[in-house]
Enzyme design. Structure first.
Site, short mmCIF file in Angstrom:
data_model
loop_
_atom_site.label_atom_id
_atom_site.label_comp_id
_atom_site.label_asym_id
_atom_site.label_seq_id
_atom_site.Cartn_x
_atom_site.Cartn_y
_atom_site.Cartn_z
N GLU A 29 0.80 -1.18 0.29
CA GLU A 29 -0.14 -0.03 -0.07
C GLU A 29 0.65 1.17 -0.04
OE1 GLU A 29 -2.82 2.57 3.32
OE2 GLU A 29 -2.78 0.30 3.24
N GLU A 82 -2.53 11.77 2.58
CA GLU A 82 -3.48 11.29 3.62
C GLU A 82 -3.47 12.26 4.88
OE1 GLU A 82 -4.25 7.22 6.29
OE2 GLU A 82 -2.26 7.56 5.46
#
Length: 563
Positions: free
Chosen positions: A328, A333
């Site tokens: 990932e 974010e």
């Protein structure tokens, strides 16, 4: 006996290897008057008898010596006959007594004795050998033989050259192995997806359902139809303003503009928002890219990102069905009020970045401190940098991963939105053995990057290729691939995900730290969200476009050679 030398007498004359040759000739009958024909016949018969018992005979090839001039007198004919008999005797004597070893020399002697011309000699077949060529010399051969020798010589020379070349190639091949470099994705970047405007959602599947157990967000993801009907997603059309900020205004504010001017100044943006509900959990949207990637340059150009207490927006790459096996990568974010951009990698065991080269990035690393001991539960107050990408490393927070942190604190959240948005770039390049990240305000973006985005929808000839060599250093650098501490196989078969979660394991877990004012009144993030705060009106995306580039395939000749 001797058979050397080609005879020049008529066919009826044969050489004999016995000494009675002279005796027989001396006893030849005398010619009677007017009886020349009889005498000639007797002579022929006598010479034939002399030759029948010779075991080594050879046909003679001289002209007929019979007189052809019938007008000669008998005396003249008799004289001619005597001369011919004397010549025959001389020939026989020469053949029997000669000690010469050279046939050509004998032929010359016979010609001189009989007074004949060279043209009466029989052609002697000759076989030319390399030995003859070397001893006698090329010019001594007849012209036909010279031409044959010349032709054969060229064939031999060419054959030798080819043979030598073949031996050289084979010999070189045995000593060295010439290696052609393989085709690799090392060329210039070419656009493979330019997600903009009305076609933006064509590149995604829209997930419908609650958040995953891992994230455990206090939201419900809606399908595309529902999202369009309720205004969760829409396409905004705005007037483009020139200037470093590249900000836009609503077209409705453009007064006295013609339709052509409106269209030429028009920019389209993708709006992806959230909606409060009576039940409590927010309605939200999760886009999952249709295409899978194993490398690429991923660009997010936006004007606004979700912000506020309880928000957890993300632009990332993953393979949910094989997580964390296929890895990932979190490109952008945000959590609550955070303003510093970060890039995080999450993998299985065996990927870390404690040994990186110097001077390859401007940012630093996230830290892990106070992590409870797995056996005693006692917090470990040792400060460690989060450089291990393993999701469950015992010295880092669960699923913290390896996290690179930007060196500026205005590239995310509220400061980013106030300054007109920004551009986030991730380069995933296994061949060049790195993953790198950049974060720019709109006013900071390098010209090459702006031009690449502006021309991404143009024809291939009009497109500007993004070239990271022309940009500033990235803030994040991760070494992957051969010769590093993180095999490239940790990252594969991933697609783009854009989503907005509310609260959950991260934003909710940090709620008491990041939202102290809200925490005084609402003890949990979920309670805060249920209160329908106006602050959550800022929980939306406004995206100019998402662009994916991949390097063209080429051969790296600088690494080719011999082994």
């Amino acid at each position: 006996s001797s058979s050397r030398g080609a005879s020049l007498l008529p066919a009826v004359y044969r050489k004999r290897s016995t000494n009675n040759h002279h005796h027989c000739i001396n006893k030849m009958p005398e010619a009677a008057d007017g009886n020349w024909d009889t005498l000639n016949s007797e002579v022929s018969k006598l010479l034939y008898d002399l030759s029948v018992d010779n075991e080594e005979t050879r046909d003679l090839s001289a002209p007929n010596i019979s007189p052809k001039n019938e007008k000669l007198s008998l005396e003249e004919k008799a004289q001619l006959y005597d001369e011919q008999v004397a010549a025959a005797d001389a020939v026989s004597s020469l053949l029997l007594d000669s000690t010469s070893q050279d046939p050509d020399e004998e032929e010359k002697a016979l010609i001189a004795t009989l007074g004949l011309e060279k043209e009466f000699l029989s052609p002697r077949p000759k076989q030319v050998s390399i030995f003859d060529f070397l001893i006698r010399g090329f010019s001594n051969f007849p012209k036909d033989d010279q031409e044959n020798i010349r032709r054969i010589s060229w064939i031999i020379v060419l054959s030798v050259i080819v043979l030598i070349a073949a031996v050289a190639v084979i010999g070189y091949g045995e000593m060295t192995e010439v290696t052609m470099p393989p085709m690799q994705p090392i060329g210039a970047y070419k656009v493979v997806e330019a997600q903009e405007g009305d076609s933006f959602f064509n590149y995604y599947n829209v997930y419908n359902g609650p958040d995953s157990k891992g994230s455990n967000g206090f939201n419900y993801y809606r399908n595309l139809q529902f999202a369009r009907e309720t205004g969760l997603v829409k396409i905004l059309k705005e007037k483009s303003l020139t200037g470093p900020s590249r900000r836009t205004e609503n077209l409705s504010e453009c007064e006295n503009c013609t339709d052509a001017e409106d269209e030429s100044n028009e920019e389209k943006f993708v709006y992806i928002g959230s909606r409060q509900t009576e039940e409590g959990p927010l309605d939200s949207v999760r886009l999952e890219g249709k295409r899978r990637f194993n490398r690429g340059l991923f660009i997010l150009d936006l004007r606004h990102m979700p912000t506020g207490c309880g928000t957890w927006p993300a632009f990332w790459l993953t393979d949910e069905n094989n997580w964390p096996l296929n890895g990932e990568i979190d490109i952008l974010e945000g959590v609550n009020y955070q303003t510093t951009a970060k890039t995080a990698l999450h993998t299985t065991q065996g990927c870390s970045h404690f040994n990186l080269p110097q001077g390859v990035a401007t940012g630093g690393w996230d830290t892990a401190i106070g992590v409870p001991d797995s056996k005693t539960g006692i917090p470990d107050m040792t400060m460690r940098y989060a450089k291990n990408c393993f999701c469950y490393d015992k010295h880092q927070w669960v699923n913290q991963g390896c996290v690179a942190v930007d060196d500026k604190n205005e590239h995310m959240g509220i400061p980013l939105n106030q300054k007109g948005g920004g551009i986030f770039v991730l380069e995933w390049d296994p061949v060049n053995r790195h993953i790198r990240s950049w974060a720019f305000l709109q006013s900071e973006a390098p010209q090459n990057l702006q031009d690449a985005i502006r021309t991404a929808k143009n024809t291939s000839k009009e497109q500007v290729e993004p070239d990271p060599r022309l940009w500033p250093l990235p803030y994040a650098y991760f070494a992957i691939g051969e010769g590093t501490d993180c095999p490239a196989s940790h990252f594969q078969n991933m697609h783009i995900v854009i989503n907005l979660a509310i609260c959950g394991s991260v934003a909710g877990g940090r709620y008491f730290m990041d939202c102290p004012n809200q925490f005084k009144q609402y003890k949990t993030c979920e309670e805060w969200v249920k209160s329908k705060p106006k602050e959550l009106n800022e929980a939306y995306w406004k995206i100019k476009g998402v662009y994916v580039y991949q390097r063209e395939w080429a051969r790296n000749w600088s690494e080719s050679g011999t082994a």
